[in-house]
Design a protein around this motif. Structure first.
Motif, PDB file in Angstrom:
ATOM      1  N   LEU A  96      -0.802  -4.349   1.115  1.00 49.75           N
ATOM      2  CA  LEU A  96      -0.325  -5.432   0.252  1.00 49.75           C
ATOM      3  C   LEU A  96      -0.703  -5.200  -1.208  1.00 49.75           C
ATOM      4  N   ALA A  97      -1.939  -4.750  -1.440  1.00 47.68           N
ATOM      5  CA  ALA A  97      -2.382  -4.536  -2.814  1.00 47.68           C
ATOM      6  C   ALA A  97      -1.574  -3.437  -3.482  1.00 47.68           C
ATOM      7  N   ALA A  98      -1.339  -2.347  -2.759  1.00 48.63           N
ATOM      8  CA  ALA A  98      -0.568  -1.239  -3.331  1.00 48.63           C
ATOM      9  C   ALA A  98       0.857  -1.673  -3.649  1.00 48.63           C
ATOM     10  N   TRP A  99       1.492  -2.415  -2.722  1.00 45.63           N
ATOM     11  CA  TRP A  99       2.878  -2.831  -2.951  1.00 45.63           C
ATOM     12  C   TRP A  99       2.976  -3.814  -4.119  1.00 45.63           C
ATOM     13  N   LYS A 100       2.076  -4.779  -4.200  1.00 47.02           N
ATOM     14  CA  LYS A 100       2.147  -5.756  -5.282  1.00 47.02           C
ATOM     15  C   LYS A 100       1.899  -5.108  -6.634  1.00 47.02           C
ATOM     16  N   ASP A 101       0.975  -4.138  -6.684  1.00 41.99           N
ATOM     17  CA  ASP A 101       0.720  -3.435  -7.933  1.00 41.99           C
ATOM     18  C   ASP A 101       1.935  -2.600  -8.332  1.00 41.99           C
ATOM     19  N   PHE A 102       2.532  -1.928  -7.364  1.00 42.82           N
ATOM     20  CA  PHE A 102       3.714  -1.108  -7.643  1.00 42.82           C
ATOM     21  C   PHE A 102       4.900  -1.993  -8.046  1.00 42.82           C
ATOM     22  N   ASP A 103       5.078  -3.115  -7.364  1.00 45.37           N
ATOM     23  CA  ASP A 103       6.203  -3.999  -7.656  1.00 45.37           C
ATOM     24  C   ASP A 103       6.080  -4.594  -9.052  1.00 45.37           C
ATOM     25  N   ARG A 104       4.837  -4.812  -9.475  1.00 48.68           N
ATOM     26  CA  ARG A 104       4.621  -5.395 -10.800  1.00 48.68           C
ATOM     27  C   ARG A 104       4.829  -4.356 -11.910  1.00 48.68           C
ATOM     28  N   HIS A 105       4.344  -3.122 -11.675  1.00 48.46           N
ATOM     29  CA  HIS A 105       4.444  -2.069 -12.689  1.00 48.46           C
ATOM     30  C   HIS A 105       4.891  -0.764 -12.022  1.00 48.46           C
ATOM     31  N   PRO A 106       6.167  -0.663 -11.642  1.00 51.37           N
ATOM     32  CA  PRO A 106       6.601   0.530 -10.892  1.00 51.37           C
ATOM     33  C   PRO A 106       6.504   1.823 -11.690  1.00 51.37           C
ATOM     34  N   ASP A 107       6.577   1.747 -12.996  1.00 54.94           N
ATOM     35  CA  ASP A 107       6.534   2.973 -13.804  1.00 54.94           C
ATOM     36  C   ASP A 107       5.130   3.338 -14.243  1.00 54.94           C
ATOM     37  N   ASN A 108       4.154   2.460 -13.971  1.00 52.15           N
ATOM     38  CA  ASN A 108       2.772   2.732 -14.391  1.00 52.15           C
ATOM     39  C   ASN A 108       1.804   2.523 -13.230  1.00 52.15           C
ATOM     40  N   PHE A 109       2.215   2.915 -12.046  1.00 57.97           N
ATOM     41  CA  PHE A 109       1.367   2.712 -10.874  1.00 57.97           C
ATOM     42  C   PHE A 109       0.277   3.774 -10.836  1.00 57.97           C
ATOM     43  N   ASP A 110      -0.955   3.314 -10.748  1.00 62.26           N
ATOM     44  CA  ASP A 110      -2.083   4.239 -10.636  1.00 62.26           C
ATOM     45  C   ASP A 110      -2.281   4.627  -9.182  1.00 62.26           C
ATOM     46  N   PRO A 111      -2.185   5.912  -8.860  1.00 64.02           N
ATOM     47  CA  PRO A 111      -2.329   6.314  -7.449  1.00 64.02           C
ATOM     48  C   PRO A 111      -3.700   5.973  -6.909  1.00 64.02           C
ATOM     49  N   ILE A 112      -3.729   5.650  -5.614  1.00 62.38           N
ATOM     50  CA  ILE A 112      -4.982   5.393  -4.905  1.00 62.38           C
ATOM     51  C   ILE A 112      -5.247   6.615  -4.039  1.00 62.38           C
ATOM     52  N   PRO A 113      -6.243   7.430  -4.373  1.00 57.81           N
ATOM     53  CA  PRO A 113      -6.438   8.699  -3.644  1.00 57.81           C
ATOM     54  C   PRO A 113      -6.515   8.503  -2.141  1.00 57.81           C
ATOM     55  N   GLY A 114      -5.684   9.245  -1.436  1.00 57.16           N
ATOM     56  CA  GLY A 114      -5.674   9.213   0.010  1.00 57.16           C
ATOM     57  C   GLY A 114      -5.002   8.008   0.619  1.00 57.16           C
ATOM     58  N   VAL A 115      -4.491   7.076  -0.206  1.00 54.40           N
ATOM     59  CA  VAL A 115      -3.887   5.846   0.320  1.00 54.40           C
ATOM     60  C   VAL A 115      -2.473   5.639  -0.188  1.00 54.40           C
ATOM     61  N   ALA A 116      -2.261   5.680  -1.497  1.00 52.62           N
ATOM     62  CA  ALA A 116      -0.946   5.314  -2.041  1.00 52.62           C
ATOM     63  C   ALA A 116      -0.612   6.161  -3.253  1.00 52.62           C
ATOM     64  N   ARG A 117       0.691   6.416  -3.404  1.00 54.91           N
ATOM     65  CA  ARG A 117       1.174   7.204  -4.537  1.00 54.91           C
ATOM     66  C   ARG A 117       2.638   6.867  -4.796  1.00 54.91           C
ATOM     67  N   ALA A 118       3.009   6.744  -6.063  1.00 55.03           N
ATOM     68  CA  ALA A 118       4.407   6.558  -6.439  1.00 55.03           C
ATOM     69  C   ALA A 118       5.036   7.936  -6.594  1.00 55.03           C
ATOM     70  N   VAL A 119       5.954   8.279  -5.699  1.00 52.62           N
ATOM     71  CA  VAL A 119       6.554   9.610  -5.683  1.00 52.62           C
ATOM     72  C   VAL A 119       7.873   9.563  -6.447  1.00 52.62           C
TER      73      VAL A 119
END
Length: 702
Positions: free
Chosen positions: A411-434
């Protein structure tokens, strides 16, 4: 009643019922059913349980369950009863209690009059009639509603539901997953979608989750009439403030809502269903990304869901992992990514939902606005907790699954990405904007693990050096323990010639009741990893035995009546040789209570005549196994041909102590090997990542 129903009636596990059948000659004999799933006379079982003091006070739900089993089971009958549940939930309890005391003819007339206005809302309840001879069933139903509530009453109806099927590929979505899917629909600071659609609604779990968060118009369709009726009843009872519409039919071939434009879609489509209409729907306008191959039914459902979305509307689908990488679906995936419809793919931990042996994925889709700028990246999330191990764990054991942490990370990764899709800070080993361009390669592989785990994980040099130092210290301690176990007392020669003794085959020992040989039933539960926090007994697999790890297989909710429950002191031997070797496992307290898996032999010795460690040591002897095995490519062991020395119990225990020492040596070697591998991988990652320097020419003292 079945063995599963006996376990619910007595408040015990299925394994306990199975043990009663084997150990008590006076247990009631089967009165029906099949050999694999026998049925028993209810009154006989009740009398047997009462005589043993095992019969708890019955609840209204228990009485209803029994009454439903004894009644007719056609669609109209069940749908009519569901309609009565909805009707009774809308009137005061005092009126329900008054109706319970009515004579039979007045009871049926009251039920029909009370339910008539709700019949149109429940599929299959058009010809609603109640007969006076059903009065006792109706009283039992009303009593359950009055004392335990309408929602609990509907759960009793759903217990016999057959919608979860490995053949049809349709499975019920667990509430934990349904809640996460519903939470993903609403963006930060946005109102919750009012109009939500589920084209494969099952019993309505996803729609109920949406209603609990604010959805006010619910649309569902299911191909199974009774399942659709249950969904309609559950929505009417548990989402009374929402307006619900549930229809019966094949969503692919006969869409019940062809003009529906929903704000959001939630769906757990059936998996691997090849007869979804590939030939009949070749030119259907829904295939905006191309006609899905026959074996890619999930990609057809995906496009069906998008076709019902308003521009900007979002859909969350529960998908099998194969949909993300199978070559046959590459073209459809590429067009979907290129169009900007795919926003995120979230990999869930293994064992969170059926089928338990794979880790399912959540695909977040959005129907693009015609004039909107296409997104430049897709969020990939690999939730933590799916398959983590530590150096202190037994080899191969999974750490307990922390679902709240995995859910929060998604949920945290999706909400952060949805709010700032072009400035998403990757979470090592968990989430990344590809970036979209990186996904549009030859494979168009949308598996989160491929993109998230491939991302270098930054680590502070001081922290990594400290971690490597701790691992090396633990490795030294493990190596010291291994040396200690391998030393000790000397193993003196038996004499000039090897010792010889009289022996008996396992078959002889079975005839003499010194041993009992047991096998798991043919219809056995999945050997997929289980969530370790579950109270359900796990299954010991052949791989668990060979790897000397705890039971890791998941158990089915409705296991076979012939389950074998492991006891401490049992000796377990794999059915097949692996690379010409095998091992025998002596069950300890941690194994007791779990279930025996397929391809395993369980030998239960009489402790007054056979020492289990002595038995295990000689059963696994290489020359013994070779003499009792057959086959070329697959080498199987016939346990009855294995031979055991005939020695006094005191002498057996002496040998057993030695075999136990060898087992401890192997376990210590496993731990040291695992620590060595982890230390080497950590040091190599530090060198290649620039966090560590090569050691000095002369090692420093520590």
């Amino acid at each position: 009643m079945t063995a599963a129903e006996i376990s619910r009636l007595a408040g015990v596990t299925r394994a306990t019922v199975s043990n009663w059948r084997r150990r008590h000659p006076d247990f009631p004999a089967p009165s029906g059913g099949t050999e694999a799933s026998p049925a028993y006379d209810l009154e006989a079982v009740r009398a047997w349980l009462a005589a043993r003091g095992q019969l708890p006070a019955s609840s209204p739900a228990d009485d209803l369950r029994t009454a439903l089993r004894a009644s007719a089971s056609d669609l109209a009958h069940r749908s009519g009863l569901l309609t009565l549940v909805v009707a009774a939930s809308r009137i005061p309890d005092s009126k329900v209690e008054t109706a319970i005391g009515l004579p039979d003819d007045r009871m049926s007339a009251w039920a029909q009059k009370t339910s008539r206005s709700y019949a149109d809302d429940i599929p299959g309840a058009d010809d609603l009639t109640y007969q006076p001879e059903e009065a006792e069933l109706l009283r039992t139903l009303l009593r359950c509603i009055a004392e335990e509530g309408a929602a609990r009453t509907l759960e009793v109806f759903a217990e016999g539901d057959i919608s979860d099927s490995k053949v049809s590929g349709a499975y019920r979505t667990p509430p934990s997953i349904a809640d996460l899917m519903a939470d993903l629909l609403a963006g930060p600071g946005e109102p919750y979608p009012e109009r939500v659609f589920d084209p494969a609604c099952g019993v309505g779990g996803l729609l109920l989750a949406a209603a609990a968060r604010g959805a006010r118009e619910l649309y569902g369709q299911d191909i199974v009439p009774l399942v659709a009726a249950q969904a309609a009843a559950r929505l009417a009872v548990q989402a009374e403030e929402a307006k619900s519409h549930v229809r019966v039919g094949d969503s692919m071939r006969d869409d019940a809502f062809p003009t529906l434009v929903a704000d959001a879609v939630l769906c757990a489509p059936p998996y691997g269903h090849r007869e979804w209409g590939h030939e009949d729907l070749a030119y259907d306008p829904r295939w905006v990304f191309g006609l899905p191959p026959k074996g890619e039914s999930e990609l057809a459902w995906l496009q069906h869901c998008l076709a019902h979305l308003a521009p900007g509307g979002r859909a969350v689908l529960l998908m099998p992992p194969g949909s993300a990488f199978r070559p046959s679906g590459r073209r459809v995936r590429a067009e979907m990514v290129r169009s900007g419809a795919l926003r995120a793919v979230i990999a869930l931990p293994i064992g969170m939902a059926q089928p338990l042996h794979i880790g399912l994925q959540l695909w977040l889709l959005e129907r693009p606005h015609p004039q909107a700028t296409l997104p430049s990246a897709v969020l990939m999330v690999d939730t933590p907790g799916a398959e983590t191990t530590s150096a202190d764990d037994t080899p191969g054991r999974r750490s307990p699954l922390d679902w709240p942490a995995a859910r929060a990370a998604a949920l945290a990764a999706w909400k952060d990405f949805d709010r700032h899709p072009d400035n998403f800070d990757p979470i090592p080993g968990v989430a990344r904007a590809v970036p979209v361009v990186d996904l549009l390669d030859e494979a168009v592989d949308l598996s989160p693990a491929r993109h998230v785990r491939a991302t270098p994980v930054s680590a502070k040099p001081d922290e990594l050096a400290e971690m490597a130092y701790e691992l090396r210290n633990r490795l030294r301690r493990a190596a010291t323990g291994l040396v200690t176990l391998s030393g000790g007392h000397s193993w003196s020669p038996a004499g000039a010639d090897p010792r010889s003794w009289r022996s008996a085959s396992v078959a002889d020992l079975l005839r003499g009741d010194a041993l009992t040989l047991l096998r798991a039933p043919a219809a056995i539960r999945s050997s997929s990893p289980a969530v370790q926090n579950s109270e359900v007994p796990r299954t010991l697999t052949a791989r668990d035995v060979m790897s000397r790890r705890p039971a890791s297989g998941a158990a089915e909710e409705e296991p076979s009546d012939e389950d074998v429950t492991i006891q401490a002191g049992d000796v377990i031997l794999p059915e097949m040789l692996h690379e010409g070797i095998s091992t025998a496992r002596v069950a300890d307290a941690s194994d007791a209570g779990h279930l025996l898996g397929r391809h395993l032999h369980l030998l239960r010795p009489d402790p007054a005549r056979l020492d289990p460690w002595f038995l295990a040591g000689f059963l696994a002897a290489e020359n013994n196994l070779n003499a009792a095995s057959s086959g070329t490519t697959v080498v199987r062991i016939d346990p009855r041909r294995l031979r055991i020395p005939l020695l006094p119990l005191a002498e057996q225990q002496r040998y057993g102590k030695a075999f136990r020492q060898l087992h401890a040596l192997r376990v210590a070697a496993d731990i040291a090997n695992r620590l060595a591998d982890e230390a080497a991988r950590t040091l190599a990652a530090g060198l290649t990542g620039g966090a560590l320097l090569p050691p000095d020419a002369a090692p420093r003292s520590t």
